[in-house]
Design an enzyme around this catalytic site. Structure first.
Site, mmCIF file in Angstrom:
data_model
loop_
_atom_site.group_PDB
_atom_site.id
_atom_site.type_symbol
_atom_site.label_atom_id
_atom_site.label_comp_id
_atom_site.label_asym_id
_atom_site.label_seq_id
_atom_site.Cartn_x
_atom_site.Cartn_y
_atom_site.Cartn_z
ATOM 1 N N HIS A 1 0.851 -1.207 0.000
ATOM 2 C CA HIS A 1 0.000 0.000 0.000
ATOM 3 C C HIS A 1 0.888 1.259 0.000
ATOM 4 O O HIS A 1 0.937 2.004 0.986
ATOM 5 C CB HIS A 1 -0.874 -0.077 1.253
ATOM 6 C CG HIS A 1 -2.033 0.853 1.312
ATOM 7 N ND1 HIS A 1 -1.934 2.208 1.119
ATOM 8 C CD2 HIS A 1 -3.343 0.610 1.567
ATOM 9 C CE1 HIS A 1 -3.134 2.759 1.266
ATOM 10 N NE2 HIS A 1 -3.994 1.799 1.533
ATOM 11 N N GLU B 1 -0.924 1.474 -5.391
ATOM 12 C CA GLU B 1 -0.631 0.249 -4.646
ATOM 13 C C GLU B 1 -0.567 -0.937 -5.610
ATOM 14 O O GLU B 1 -1.354 -1.001 -6.554
ATOM 15 C CB GLU B 1 -1.740 0.022 -3.605
ATOM 16 C CG GLU B 1 -2.025 1.264 -2.771
ATOM 17 C CD GLU B 1 -3.375 1.204 -2.049
ATOM 18 O OE1 GLU B 1 -3.800 0.110 -1.655
ATOM 19 O OE2 GLU B 1 -4.003 2.263 -1.890
HETATM 20 C C1 BG6 Z 1 -7.088 1.896 0.152
HETATM 21 C C2 BG6 Z 1 -8.516 1.445 0.016
HETATM 22 O O1 BG6 Z 1 -6.237 0.913 -0.325
HETATM 23 O O2 BG6 Z 1 -6.810 2.125 1.527
HETATM 24 C C3 BG6 Z 1 -9.422 2.522 0.578
HETATM 25 O O3 BG6 Z 1 -8.814 1.196 -1.348
HETATM 26 C C4 BG6 Z 1 -9.061 2.810 2.019
HETATM 27 O O4 BG6 Z 1 -10.773 2.105 0.484
HETATM 28 C C5 BG6 Z 1 -7.582 3.159 2.088
HETATM 29 O O5 BG6 Z 1 -9.827 3.879 2.493
HETATM 30 C C6 BG6 Z 1 -7.080 3.422 3.506
HETATM 31 O O6 BG6 Z 1 -7.411 2.369 4.343
HETATM 32 P P1 BG6 Z 1 -7.096 2.444 5.876
HETATM 33 O O7 BG6 Z 1 -7.598 1.161 6.481
HETATM 34 O O8 BG6 Z 1 -5.617 2.585 6.012
HETATM 35 O O9 BG6 Z 1 -7.820 3.664 6.410
#
Ligand code: BG6
Length: 297
Positions: free
Chosen positions: A165, A269
């Site tokens: 991510h 990502e």
């Molecule tokens: C992204 C998702 O990868 O991560 C989103 O597609 C999400 O939907 C974002 O809001 C952040 O996620 P988190 O759990 O770190 O708040």
């Protein structure tokens, strides 16, 4: 594990040092002839990568939580064994909130540093067929991330999603465009997961964006006219690319993200999620590799 214990084992003077980072969590700091970097054991999260003389490549929120067992907001959280929401379980899987074990640190021929971490056994992991997860991060001129999942069972398939991510620093979200996605199908999470096809050669982001591009192994480039550079995200063993920017309203709802931070980041990502979920046969290893580079515009 105390910092002192690690220091004795693996510190490399001038290259690798150990410290208690934010939230007093164990952190490894890396310095190479080309770059500086940082990785926390919490979630095996790379929180910093910067080439000498350039702005940081990875974005890290000033408002991140810094607590063991909580995800770090920025850098490169690891989503595994699932991506996104799962009923009764934390978003994006337990790997990003588990403290990983440090296994090995080596130097590369050009002065780079490779750090190998392993996901420890846990009650969460025991719900799956037996597997190992190793993560090798190489800091050098580029940042190379390799997530290796091995199905160690004798006869069971292991089905999972994985995703690195990566949060990137940009000069201004309004001054960037993304290439490499034209023609790819995507699930639009801000439009009830409708399935669409990307028509833009140079994708601009000017609103909340949360898209899962599927069946795409292409390199994505972030062209940043403000910072006068393009970040190149090259991948292997990945069929999905997720593009995310929370924009104004979502940023305001996120306690660990500043209201004014969304213009300075974009997530591009790399992984295998949704339609591209993996089914790994017994004895096989799945490698997800991402190489991040930056070039002048
Ligand atoms: C992204 C998702 O990868 O991560 C989103 O597609 C999400 O939907 C974002 O809001 C952040 O996620 P988190 O759990 O770190 O708040």
């Amino acid at each position: 594990m105390s910092t002192t214990y690690w220091q004795k084992r693996m510190e490399i003077p001038g290259r690798v040092s150990f410290s208690e980072g934010n939230g007093d969590m164990p952190r490894i700091e890396i310095k190479t002839p080309h770059s500086t970097g940082e990785i926390y054991l919490n979630g095996a999260t790379v929180t910093h990568f910067q080439r000498n003389g350039e702005p940081p490549i990875l974005f890290l929120s000033q408002f991140s939580r810094w607590a063991a067992g909580q995800p770090i907001r920025g850098g490169v959280p690891i989503c595994f064994p699932w991506f996104g929401a799962q009923e009764g379980a934390p978003q994006h899987g337990f790997a990003r909130t588990t403290s990983w074990d440090l296994k090995e640190i080596t130097q590369t021929a050009d002065g780079g540093v490779s750090v190998r971490l392993g996901l420890p056994e846990s009650a969460d992991a025991s719900l799956y067929p037996p597997f190992t997860a190793d993560y090798v991060v190489t800091f050098g001129k580029q940042l190379t991330l390799e997530l290796l999942i091995k199905n160690t069972s004798a006869d069971q398939d292991f089905s999972f999603e994985n995703c690195l991510h990566t949060y990137f620093t940009v000069g201004d979200i309004n001054a960037i465009s993304l290439t490499g996605l034209k023609g790819a199908s995507f699930l639009d999470k801000v439009d009830n997961l409708s399935r669409k096809v990307e028509t833009s050669q140079n994708l601009k982001i000017n609103q909340e964006t949360d898209r899962i591009y599927v069946d795409t192994a292409s390199t994505v480039e972030i062209h940043d006219s403000k910072l006068q550079r393009r970040i190149v995200v090259e991948k292997e063993g990945s069929q999905s690319t997720v593009v995310w920017n929370p924009w104004v309203a979502k940023a305001q709802q996120m306690p660990d993200f500043g209201n004014e931070e969304y213009p300075n980041m974009v997530c591009v990502e790399s992984g295998n999620v949704s339609d591209n979920r993996l089914v790994l046969p017994a004895g096989k290893t799945a490698m997800l590799k991402v190489v991040i580079d930056s070039l002048p515009l």
